[in-house]
Design a protein around this motif. Structure first.
Motif, PDB file in Angstrom:
ATOM      1  N   UNK A 292       0.814  -1.221   0.000  1.00 12.83           N
ATOM      2  CA  UNK A 292       0.000   0.000   0.000  1.00 12.83           C
ATOM      3  C   UNK A 292       0.844   1.266   0.000  1.00 12.83           C
ATOM      4  N   UNK A 293       2.158   1.114   0.154  1.00 13.41           N
ATOM      5  CA  UNK A 293       3.027   2.292   0.199  1.00 13.41           C
ATOM      6  C   UNK A 293       3.610   2.575  -1.175  1.00 13.41           C
ATOM      7  N   UNK A 294       3.526   3.839  -1.580  1.00 14.65           N
ATOM      8  CA  UNK A 294       4.100   4.244  -2.867  1.00 14.65           C
ATOM      9  C   UNK A 294       4.614   5.672  -2.757  1.00 14.65           C
ATOM     10  N   UNK A 295       5.719   5.922  -3.415  1.00 16.93           N
ATOM     11  CA  UNK A 295       6.295   7.273  -3.462  1.00 16.93           C
ATOM     12  C   UNK A 295       6.890   7.487  -4.841  1.00 16.93           C
ATOM     13  N   UNK A 296       6.611   8.640  -5.403  1.00 15.45           N
ATOM     14  CA  UNK A 296       7.075   8.956  -6.748  1.00 15.45           C
ATOM     15  C   UNK A 296       8.343   9.791  -6.712  1.00 15.45           C
ATOM     16  N   UNK A 297       9.171   9.578  -7.725  1.00 15.54           N
ATOM     17  CA  UNK A 297      10.267  10.504  -7.985  1.00 15.54           C
ATOM     18  C   UNK A 297       9.659  11.603  -8.855  1.00 15.54           C
ATOM     19  N   UNK A 298       9.069  12.574  -8.172  1.00 15.50           N
ATOM     20  CA  UNK A 298       8.251  13.565  -8.857  1.00 15.50           C
ATOM     21  C   UNK A 298       8.477  14.948  -8.258  1.00 15.50           C
ATOM     22  N   UNK A 299       8.542  15.960  -9.121  1.00 17.22           N
ATOM     23  CA  UNK A 299       8.718  17.340  -8.706  1.00 17.22           C
ATOM     24  C   UNK A 299       7.484  18.147  -9.056  1.00 17.22           C
ATOM     25  N   UNK A 300       7.273  19.231  -8.320  1.00 19.53           N
ATOM     26  CA  UNK A 300       6.177  20.128  -8.653  1.00 19.53           C
ATOM     27  C   UNK A 300       6.596  21.565  -8.382  1.00 19.53           C
TER      28      UNK A 300
ATOM     29  N   UNK B 285      15.969  19.848  -4.598  1.00 19.81           N
ATOM     30  CA  UNK B 285      15.115  18.661  -4.431  1.00 19.81           C
ATOM     31  C   UNK B 285      14.168  18.868  -3.258  1.00 19.81           C
ATOM     32  N   UNK B 286      14.672  19.445  -2.184  1.00 24.22           N
ATOM     33  CA  UNK B 286      13.851  19.679  -0.992  1.00 24.22           C
ATOM     34  C   UNK B 286      12.638  20.544  -1.308  1.00 24.22           C
ATOM     35  N   UNK B 287      12.848  21.641  -2.032  1.00 26.34           N
ATOM     36  CA  UNK B 287      11.741  22.573  -2.259  1.00 26.34           C
ATOM     37  C   UNK B 287      10.844  22.169  -3.423  1.00 26.34           C
ATOM     38  N   UNK B 288      11.376  21.353  -4.347  1.00 28.60           N
ATOM     39  CA  UNK B 288      10.584  20.981  -5.521  1.00 28.60           C
ATOM     40  C   UNK B 288       9.853  19.652  -5.342  1.00 28.60           C
ATOM     41  N   UNK B 289      10.205  18.879  -4.332  1.00 32.16           N
ATOM     42  CA  UNK B 289       9.576  17.573  -4.129  1.00 32.16           C
ATOM     43  C   UNK B 289       8.067  17.721  -3.956  1.00 32.16           C
ATOM     44  N   UNK B 290       7.333  16.732  -4.450  1.00 29.33           N
ATOM     45  CA  UNK B 290       5.875  16.787  -4.294  1.00 29.33           C
ATOM     46  C   UNK B 290       5.389  15.788  -3.248  1.00 29.33           C
ATOM     47  N   UNK B 291       6.308  15.249  -2.446  1.00 35.21           N
ATOM     48  CA  UNK B 291       5.926  14.353  -1.359  1.00 35.21           C
ATOM     49  C   UNK B 291       6.943  14.477  -0.237  1.00 35.21           C
ATOM     50  N   UNK B 292       6.530  14.081   0.954  1.00 31.94           N
ATOM     51  CA  UNK B 292       7.377  14.240   2.137  1.00 31.94           C
ATOM     52  C   UNK B 292       8.644  13.394   2.073  1.00 31.94           C
ATOM     53  N   UNK B 293       8.559  12.211   1.470  1.00 30.99           N
ATOM     54  CA  UNK B 293       9.722  11.333   1.447  1.00 30.99           C
ATOM     55  C   UNK B 293      10.836  11.913   0.583  1.00 30.99           C
TER      56      UNK B 293
END
Length: 658
Positions: free
Chosen positions: A73-81, A130-138
């Motif tokens: 059930x756990x998923x995390x994307x390598x995604x920026x926003x 990476x810290x400021x552009x990440x779209x998830x906490x991980x």
């Protein structure tokens, strides 16, 4: 556009590889070409992305590369926003970061590890982006840990100096305390919402899936992480010691970007914080106390960079005070303006130190405005800005925070008063720095010290930041709390009602006038003590010697930590080591000795008894066989003789016994 978003952190990452792999043997003193060039390319990409967002601020730009982790059930994307919040931070990080990189060309010129410095600096930029552009906490946590690592590397850059090495380790260890809170918060967020993606988490909050109790636990744990990274009481002690690193490091990491990561994380998580009133009071209270506490220490410090270090701790307290009273936008506004004038002050301090041949004690300066006039003018503008004198940038953001505290009512009025006192102290110690450094008689050895202005690569960034310190607040901050800055930022939080309060002549105008009077009062007191009556400052220090010593020694907090935390931990670790060596290892070694002796005895018995018995039987059989073999002569006569003897023996025995 998605490609441009990914190129922003990729450019400095490529520079890390080039300078890191080729810098020592090939690139060497040309490392700035990749170091500065990569950040310049990242800045261009960032500006293009920000302009695209400004045209349509209600639609964040998302760039998903791939699904990074997928386990049940756990998923995390390598995604920026890029939304309004990350766009503001992106402008600050890339803009100030580029100016600091340019400044470093002149400041670090001739350093034997020139390439290593730019490698670390670019690695920091990569992590911060990476810290400021990440779209998830991980993914944010990956950048969070990255900037922590880079802080350790850059603070201890001159690792051959014991003080720098110790300061780097201190920063690393103190930040680990805060990071533990962040990790626990992420676990609780996932347990509650089933996701770590910002959109999914904040949607669950808006739908009522998170209770106030859970939100309080999550936000308090998140704030523990912010306290460590953004140097709030009680985890602020690493930041003043971080001044052991090169001055560009102080400007970039410990004034403009890294230390504001905690504020950014709190603002990003405002949907959770607004659900937890207790956490809001904790954030505001610690922020107000830190602002006043650190400002009081800055009143008497003599090292030019340490004054600015405690000023940074104090200003970070103002940012958290704003967030704690619900003025998240005002807190972030102060992040931006603070990056302009504090980055300028640190770079200006580096220019002073460069001119004074590495001297940092303001008591050995004086009269420098006649020698480094460009540095003096820019630092004076930054000082006016941080003091909160209108219309400079610091006035607008700081006044919004203080105004929001008053209008929140209740205990927040106490936070406002503490902030007002801290603002007075800020104006005093900053103008004290200016007067001790640039005014009065020359207190340095003119025979050996010949102050000179910095080269254009160092002076040009100062001028640009000076311009931003003058106009950076008024351009986007008017009208207060409803200017362009706040209007743009509101698009980042569709699930919450951002803090907006229209400007009213009552009580806003009297509060603005009071804030201005406080700032001018701090300037006047510094002018009186260090220009009009320079002897008066020493008289007051002697008259109130106890208070002066307490402030000069920073309330003995470091000594307290050394006595009650560091030494007990070291004592306990030494005790455990002794137990391990003498008892655990002793028992193990005793067991080994016993086993060895037992095995030797067992071997002796095996050889003597067991093997001896077997070998004895074998020898007996062998010797018996040899004896009986003598009877087997092959001669018939011998056999007949033996038979006759046998018959005779048996016959004789028969006759005797019958």
């Amino acid at each position: 556009m998605n490609v441009l978003v990914w190129l922003i952190p990729i450019f400095p990452a490529l520079a890390v590889l080039l300078n890191g792999l080729l810098g020592r043997r090939t690139i060497r003193d040309q490392a700035h070409l990749f170091g500065v060039g990569s950040v310049g390319c990242a800045l261009v990409c960032a500006l293009i992305v920000i302009l695209r967002l400004i045209m349509n601020p209600s639609e964040p730009i998302k760039a998903k590369l791939y699904t990074w982790i997928f386990a049940g059930t756990f998923a995390a994307d390598m995604s920026l926003q890029v939304d309004a919040l990350s766009a503001i931070m992106l402008f600050v990080v890339c803009g100030v970061g580029f100016l600091v990189h340019v400044y470093s060309i002149g400041y670090m010129h001739g350093d034997p590890s020139y390439y290593r410095f730019f490698t670390y600096l670019n690695l920091f930029m990569t992590s911060m982006l990476i810290l400021i552009l990440a779209d998830n906490y991980l993914l944010m946590f990956v950048g969070w840990e990255g900037v922590g690592l880079c802080s350790y590397l850059l603070i201890g850059y001159w690792y051959d100096r014991q003080s720098a090495s110790d300061a780097g380790k201190k920063a690393f260890l103190v930040n680990r305390v805060g990071d533990a809170g962040f990790i626990l918060a992420m676990a609780l967020i996932f347990w509650t919402t089933g996701s770590l993606q910002y959109d999914e988490v904040f949607t669950k909050v808006a739908e009522g899936h998170v209770t106030t109790g859970i939100a309080t636990a999550i936000t308090l744990l998140l704030f523990v992480g912010a306290v460590g990274k953004s140097a709030q009481v009680p985890l602020y002690v690493w930041l003043p010691d971080a001044m052991e690193g090169p001055t560009p490091v102080s400007a970039l990491i410990h004034a403009a970007t890294m230390v504001t990561a905690g504020v950014y994380m709190v603002v990003r998580s405002q949907a959770l914080f607004l659900l937890a009133p207790v956490s809001m009071h904790v954030v505001a209270g610690i922020g107000a106390f830190t602002a006043l506490f650190a400002a009081s220490i800055g009143l008497v410090q003599n090292d030019i960079k340490r004054v600015l270090a405690y000023s940074t701790v104090s200003q970070l307290g103002f940012m958290f005070l704003g967030c704690g009273v619900g003025a998240f936008g005002s807190g972030l506004f102060h992040v931006m303006t603070h990056a302009f004038f504090k980055g300028l002050l640190f770079l200006g301090a580096g220019s002073v130190i460069h001119a004074m041949h590495e001297e940092q004690d303001m008591r050995r300066m004086g009269g420098l405005r006649n020698h480094i006039h460009g540095t003096y003018e820019t630092m004076l503008l930054a000082t006016i800005a941080i003091a909160g004198i209108p219309p400079f940038a610091g006035f607008w953001s700081k006044d919004e925070i203080l105004g929001a505290a008053v209008k929140s009512g209740g205990i927040s009025v106490l936070w406002w008063f503490m902030g007002l006192c801290a603002a007075f102290m800020t104006a005093f110690y900053m103008f004290r720095l200016i007067f001790l450094t640039f005014y009065g008689e020359e207190r340095f050895d003119t025979q050996h010290v010949h102050p000179h202005e910095s080269p254009p690569t160092m002076l040009t960034p100062l001028k640009i930041l000076a311009l931003l310190s003058v106009i950076g607040g008024i351009v986007v901050g008017l009208p207060p709390e409803n200017g362009l800055f706040h209007a743009f930022l509101s698009y980042a939080f569709p699930h919450v009602h951002a803090h907006h309060a229209a400007f009213h002549f009552w009580p806003d105008l009297p509060l603005m006038l009071l804030s201005t009077l406080v700032a001018v009062g701090g300037w006047f007191m510094a002018y009186h003590l260090y220009i009009q009556r320079p002897d008066r400052a020493n008289e007051l220090a002697e008259k109130y010697a106890f208070a002066y010593d307490v402030l000069l020694n920073k309330y003995y907090i470091d000594e307290f930590y050394q006595a009650f935390i560091v030494r007990p931990v070291m004592w306990s670790t030494n005790a455990f080591w002794t137990v391990d060596e003498r008892i655990v290892d002793g028992f193990v070694n005793a067991c080994a000795t016993f086993t060895r002796l037992y095995s030797n005895w067992s071997g002796f018995l095996d050889r003597l008894v067991v093997d001896g018995s077997v070998n004895g039987v074998a020898v007996l059989v062998q010797n018996g066989a040899r004896a009986f073999r003598l009877l087997q002569t092959g001669s018939v006569q011998n056999y007949l003789l033996i038979m006759a003897i046998g018959v005779f023996v048996f016959a004789t025995l028969y006759l005797i016994f019958t």
